[in-house]
Design a protein around this motif. Structure first.
Motif, PDB file in Angstrom:
ATOM      1  N   UNK A 162       0.837  -1.202   0.000  1.00  0.00           N
ATOM      2  CA  UNK A 162       0.000   0.000   0.000  1.00  0.00           C
ATOM      3  C   UNK A 162       0.871   1.250   0.000  1.00  0.00           C
ATOM      4  N   UNK A 163       1.938   1.246   0.769  1.00  0.00           N
ATOM      5  CA  UNK A 163       2.840   2.399   0.821  1.00  0.00           C
ATOM      6  C   UNK A 163       3.476   2.651  -0.553  1.00  0.00           C
ATOM      7  N   UNK A 185       2.930   5.877  -3.222  1.00  0.00           N
ATOM      8  CA  UNK A 185       4.036   6.633  -3.831  1.00  0.00           C
ATOM      9  C   UNK A 185       3.881   6.699  -5.344  1.00  0.00           C
ATOM     10  N   UNK A 186       3.527   5.583  -5.963  1.00  0.00           N
ATOM     11  CA  UNK A 186       3.335   5.564  -7.406  1.00  0.00           C
ATOM     12  C   UNK A 186       2.140   6.419  -7.820  1.00  0.00           C
ATOM     13  N   UNK A 187       1.094   6.411  -6.997  1.00  0.00           N
ATOM     14  CA  UNK A 187      -0.081   7.209  -7.302  1.00  0.00           C
ATOM     15  C   UNK A 187       0.235   8.697  -7.266  1.00  0.00           C
ATOM     16  N   UNK A 188       1.163   9.099  -6.419  1.00  0.00           N
ATOM     17  CA  UNK A 188       1.540  10.510  -6.348  1.00  0.00           C
ATOM     18  C   UNK A 188       2.329  10.949  -7.579  1.00  0.00           C
TER      19      UNK A 188
END
Length: 127
Positions: free
Chosen positions: A71-72, A76-79
């Motif tokens: 999830x972490x 990060x990838x989503x940001x």
């Protein structure tokens, strides 16, 4: 001469902890519906089983591979995602609507044509 390339082994989590989490959830659900206890005690048992299952699933995964890390990393990838502007989004939305409308009209025409051909011409059962 080329030396052999050393590869790292990919550490896979044990599925035992996933099964334990599932068993804890099912146990809590079974106790919630199976026992004739006070409603607060039943809800307490259910909440404790959810917390125990979540703790098992999140924190007891062996070798450092767990859902929390996934999830972490996903966050990060989503940001890093570059979202389209409002104008582009509206243009693509209208393009999709137009495509769906054209495709639905085409499929309706093909369906109606085949129905007319099959029932009206071949079978002689006029609609």
């Amino acid at each position: 001469m080329n030396s052999p390339v050393k590869t790292e082994e990919i550490k896979q989590p044990s599925v035992v902890f996933n099964y334990i989490s599932l068993i804890l959830l099912l146990l809590g659900l079974g106790l919630f519906y199976g026992l004739e206890l006070n409603v607060w005690l039943r809800w307490g048992i259910f909440v404790v089983s959810i917390l125990a299952a979540a703790g098992t699933f999140f924190f007891l995964a062996p070798m450092g591979i767990n859902l929390h890390g996934y999830i972490r990393d996903s966050w990060r990838e989503l940001q890093k995602v570059v979202w389209p502007a409002r104008k582009e989004t509206m243009q693509f939305t209208w393009i999709v609507f137009l495509f769906v409308l054209i495709l639905s009209l085409f499929l309706w025409a093909v369906d109606s044509g085949l129905a007319w051909l099959l029932y009206g011409v071949i079978l002689g059962k006029g609609s």
